[in-house]
Structure formats: C-alpha cells, structure tokens
Design a protein around this motif. Sequence first.
Motif, PDB file in Angstrom:
ATOM      1  N   TRP A   5      45.433  19.438  32.032  1.00  0.00           N
ATOM      2  CA  TRP A   5      44.531  20.705  32.210  1.00  0.00           C
ATOM      3  C   TRP A   5      45.093  21.931  31.139  1.00  0.00           C
ATOM      4  CZ3 TRP A   5      40.941  21.482  35.708  1.00  0.00           C
ATOM      5  CH2 TRP A   5      40.993  20.645  36.887  1.00  0.00           C
ATOM      6  N   GLY A   7      44.371  25.672  29.517  1.00  0.00           N
ATOM      7  CA  GLY A   7      43.665  27.106  29.442  1.00  0.00           C
ATOM      8  C   GLY A   7      43.500  27.581  28.088  1.00  0.00           C
ATOM      9  N   LEU A  12      38.468  26.980  30.841  1.00  0.00           N
ATOM     10  CA  LEU A  12      39.547  25.974  31.552  1.00  0.00           C
ATOM     11  C   LEU A  12      39.009  24.583  31.265  1.00  0.00           C
ATOM     12  CD1 LEU A  12      42.144  25.244  33.168  1.00  0.00           C
ATOM     13  CD2 LEU A  12      40.758  25.277  34.887  1.00  0.00           C
ATOM     14  N   LEU A  35      34.888  30.328  36.680  1.00  0.00           N
ATOM     15  CA  LEU A  35      35.777  31.041  36.310  1.00  0.00           C
ATOM     16  C   LEU A  35      35.505  32.825  36.305  1.00  0.00           C
ATOM     17  CD1 LEU A  35      37.638  29.260  33.466  1.00  0.00           C
ATOM     18  CD2 LEU A  35      38.650  29.463  35.644  1.00  0.00           C
ATOM     19  N   ILE A  40      41.990  32.205  29.456  1.00  0.00           N
ATOM     20  CA  ILE A  40      43.098  31.824  30.789  1.00  0.00           C
ATOM     21  C   ILE A  40      44.369  32.041  29.980  1.00  0.00           C
ATOM     22  CG2 ILE A  40      43.883  29.879  31.933  1.00  0.00           C
ATOM     23  CD1 ILE A  40      41.135  31.060  32.779  1.00  0.00           C
ATOM     24  N   LEU A  43      48.675  29.042  33.650  1.00  0.00           N
ATOM     25  CA  LEU A  43      48.035  27.831  34.681  1.00  0.00           C
ATOM     26  C   LEU A  43      49.366  27.658  35.590  1.00  0.00           C
ATOM     27  CD1 LEU A  43      46.166  25.676  32.428  1.00  0.00           C
ATOM     28  CD2 LEU A  43      45.332  26.712  33.982  1.00  0.00           C
ATOM     29  N   ILE A  51      45.050  23.956  41.127  1.00  0.00           N
ATOM     30  CA  ILE A  51      45.107  24.569  40.047  1.00  0.00           C
ATOM     31  C   ILE A  51      45.026  25.852  40.237  1.00  0.00           C
ATOM     32  CG2 ILE A  51      44.345  24.601  37.809  1.00  0.00           C
ATOM     33  CD1 ILE A  51      45.640  21.997  38.458  1.00  0.00           C
ATOM     34  N   TRP A  52      45.846  26.952  39.821  1.00  0.00           N
ATOM     35  CA  TRP A  52      45.786  28.164  39.837  1.00  0.00           C
ATOM     36  C   TRP A  52      45.543  28.661  38.248  1.00  0.00           C
ATOM     37  CZ3 TRP A  52      45.358  31.339  44.392  1.00  0.00           C
ATOM     38  CH2 TRP A  52      45.784  30.664  45.465  1.00  0.00           C
ATOM     39  N   ALA A  53      44.321  29.522  38.187  1.00  0.00           N
ATOM     40  CA  ALA A  53      44.452  29.868  36.742  1.00  0.00           C
ATOM     41  C   ALA A  53      44.507  31.378  36.514  1.00  0.00           C
ATOM     42  CB  ALA A  53      43.032  29.372  36.140  1.00  0.00           C
ATOM     43  N   SER A  55      44.122  34.956  34.597  1.00  0.00           N
ATOM     44  CA  SER A  55      43.127  35.215  33.445  1.00  0.00           C
ATOM     45  C   SER A  55      43.533  36.589  32.756  1.00  0.00           C
ATOM     46  CB  SER A  55      41.702  35.270  33.773  1.00  0.00           C
ATOM     47  OG  SER A  55      41.339  36.154  34.804  1.00  0.00           O
TER      48      SER A  55
END
Length: 169
Positions: A5, A7, A12, A35, A40, A43, A51-53, A55
């Motif tokens: 993954w 960012g 993403l 999103l 991003i 992460l 998954i936590w993004a 921003s």
Amino acid sequence: NGFLWIGTKKGLDKLSVDSETFTHYGAQENTSRQLSNESIWSLLKDSQGTIWAGSYFGGVNYFNPKIDFFIFHDLQNGIFRSKPFPIISEIIEDNKNRLFLCTEGEGLIIYDPKTSKYINFKSKFNNGLKSDNIKSGYYDKKSEILWLGTHLGGLSRFDVKTEKFTSIE
C-alpha cells in the motif's frame, strides 16, 4: 497479503507484488472507492487488516480491502464541525485497538472503533501537551507510552493508561 500500500499526493495505490499491477484509489470518483482527499500523509494497517489513511485536510479514511469499501471519518463527533479537517500526520494503534491520530493543528485524537467515540487532547487545556502540531509518534506497547514529536513544542510523553502528558524539555 501480497500487496504493498502506497500513500501519495494523488491518492492511495495498491501494488500487487505478484502481478506487478496497481489499483488506484482517488478522491475524484463518486463511488465507495473514494477518498475524502487524495493527498495521503499517513497509513496504518490495523490488527483487523483494515487500512487507515490519514490525509492532508481530509480527515481519516477507513478502507476495508476485502470488500473494496471506504468509510470517511470526518471527526464530527462534536469536536470538529467545520472544514478543513485536520492534517493527519501519523496513525498509531494501541494494545486495545484504539487509534491515535497525530494531527497538525488539532493535537492528539484517540478513536475507539468499538464505541465509535473520539477523545481530543489539545495544548490549550494545559494538560502537558505543549503543541497541537504533532509531527510524529511512537507507541511503546510494553510500557503503553506514546511518544509525540511536536513542532515548536518539543517531545511529549503520553501515558495511555492514565491519559496524562509529560513534556520532555
């Protein structure tokens, strides 16, 4: 699980390591694969595989990769009622699966996914946090101490058990 993954400032990306193919998630789409903001900054893959993004002025995005679905957390639990939402510089998970959201301007926010509740710690409450601009964080799982590096506020120590800050000068 065979994916990397990434960012970026444009969204993403998920790289399939085996096939070397990318899947892109942006903010311009009008679907569940959208999103809140495509820039991003942080992460985290939590203990559940979510998954936590974090921003840039777009709050936090929860992404379930199994069903390819986003949920936008705009932090509107009575604390943040207006835009822009804070920059999320770092996301950290503790031993109880709570998330520590290090923000640039709104201090430390703790999110409990089990209760969907937020707690906000800001320096103006004279609690030992010297700056609301948190640039980095490190969680020591053994001692349950969260170390926070701030802009113009030095280093702060947050005891997760007592929810008390100590400023290290």
